[in-house]
Design a protein around this motif. Structure first.
Motif, mmCIF file in Angstrom:
data_model
loop_
_atom_site.group_PDB
_atom_site.id
_atom_site.type_symbol
_atom_site.label_atom_id
_atom_site.label_comp_id
_atom_site.label_asym_id
_atom_site.label_seq_id
_atom_site.Cartn_x
_atom_site.Cartn_y
_atom_site.Cartn_z
ATOM 1 N N THR A 68 0.886 -1.153 -0.070
ATOM 2 C CA THR A 68 -0.079 0.148 0.003
ATOM 3 C C THR A 68 1.082 1.148 -0.061
ATOM 4 O O THR A 68 1.704 1.357 0.992
ATOM 5 N N ILE A 69 0.739 1.963 -0.979
ATOM 6 C CA ILE A 69 1.405 3.349 -1.192
ATOM 7 C C ILE A 69 0.606 4.392 -0.962
ATOM 8 O O ILE A 69 -0.258 4.560 -1.446
ATOM 9 N N LEU A 70 1.171 5.268 0.178
ATOM 10 C CA LEU A 70 0.265 6.470 0.517
ATOM 11 C C LEU A 70 0.898 7.554 0.382
ATOM 12 O O LEU A 70 2.286 7.666 0.727
ATOM 13 N N SER A 71 0.395 8.581 -0.091
ATOM 14 C CA SER A 71 0.925 10.132 -0.274
ATOM 15 C C SER A 71 0.927 10.583 0.965
ATOM 16 O O SER A 71 -0.251 10.904 1.600
ATOM 17 N N SER A 72 2.061 11.486 1.528
ATOM 18 C CA SER A 72 2.098 11.977 2.646
ATOM 19 C C SER A 72 2.897 13.037 3.063
ATOM 20 O O SER A 72 3.964 13.109 2.294
ATOM 21 N N THR A 73 2.592 13.913 3.674
ATOM 22 C CA THR A 73 3.590 15.031 4.290
ATOM 23 C C THR A 73 4.944 14.252 4.933
ATOM 24 O O THR A 73 4.592 13.252 5.781
#
Length: 298
Positions: free
Chosen positions: A121-126
């Motif tokens: 699972t790849i999540l875009s995040s700060t």
């Protein structure tokens, strides 16, 4: 005990009893009772509560630190033992700063070729959220800047060095130049990432130091939105070279190095500082090191 520590972690993540219960797959009374039993066992109040969740007591904050360590070690133990039976298997959750997202496939693809029973699972995040998610065991790894803001208690693997490019129309004010300065960039109508992103904080600092006033006419937390607006020719943006190399640009858009100063930052893999690490994480670090060596040789 572990299930009650899981309740504590879910409460730290959700900051709400009902949502924490949903995360754990139990009813709210079950979660509340579990937290109360943990408080009784420790002999201290852990949670500031009224009709709603109001945060953790000082004792609760310390218990939360231990919960993260104990639950993380318990999960790592299960994965380690499982790997002895079945090889490297499981689910890797990786949080990634938006500008690095196009590069992730260069990490996950060779990894899965070696370990086909692992899913991602790849999540875009700060960058700040990546640190918090690692602390709270919400993700297994992150890809972020390594040399600009504090990272916390993690193990790091540098992967690539990243320079900055002005992405602008070929027929625009600076479209014919081989390089531009940060002062030049500040003169253009810019679309940039939102202020919670480290990329935005870096760009704003560099613009201010060059005497420009950063005032984007459009901002988004999604680099795809930025690139789609730049493609119209009406906006310019500042993105990393790797992003444009992977995503590609149409003929009417140029990627121009920004100098005066020419700034470079290191991007890499961060994982929880734990010994031993899980087999899946160990394999991820090895793949990151191989990717770094491959990129350095190009």
């Amino acid at each position: 005990m572990l299930d009650k520590l899981d309740f504590l972690l879910a409460l730290a993540q959700e900051r709400h009893f009902g949502r924490a219960a949903e995360t754990c797959g139990v009813t709210q009374p079950t979660l509340s009772a579990g937290v109360k039993q943990l408080e009784d066992a420790l002999g201290v109040r852990l949670v500031e509560r009224g009709s709603r969740f109001h945060g953790f007591t000082p004792e609760g904050q310390r218990a939360l630190e231990w919960a993260r360590r104990i639950v993380g070690d318990a999960r790592a133990m299960r994965q380690d033992i499982d790997a002895l039976k079945r090889g490297v298997v499981g689910h890797l959750r990786i949080a990634v700063i938006p500008t690095a997202l196009p590069m992730v496939a260069q990490l996950t693809t060779p990894y899965r070729a070696q370990h086909p029973d692992v899913r991602f699972t790849i999540l875009s995040s700060t960058s700040l959220d990546i640190g918090a998610a690692l602390d709270n065991l919400e993700v297994d790894a992150g890809i972020t800047y390594l040399d600009n803001e504090p990272l916390g208690r993690v193990s790091v693997t540098p992967i690539w060095r990243e320079g900055y490019r002005l992405i602008t129309a070929a027929d625009g004010e600076f479209g014919a130049q081989e390089t531009v300065t940060w002062r030049d960039v500040g003169r253009l109508p810019l679309c940039l990432l939102t202020p919670d992103m480290q990329n935005r904080r870096i760009v704003e600092t560099l613009l201010r130091e060059a005497g420009a006033s950063p005032s984007p006419t459009l901002e988004s937390n999604d680099t795809v939105v930025l690139l789609s607006h730049v493609r119209t020719g009406a906006w310019s943006s500042v993105l990393q070279q790797s992003f444009t190399d992977v995503m590609g640009l149409p003929p009417n858009i140029r990627s121009i190095p920004i100098v005066d100063p020419e700034v470079v930052h290191t991007v890499g893999l961060v994982v929880p500082h734990r010994d031993p690490t899980t087999p899946a994480t160990t394999a991820l670090v090895a793949t990151a090191k191989a990717l770094a060596a491959r990129l350095a040789s190009v």
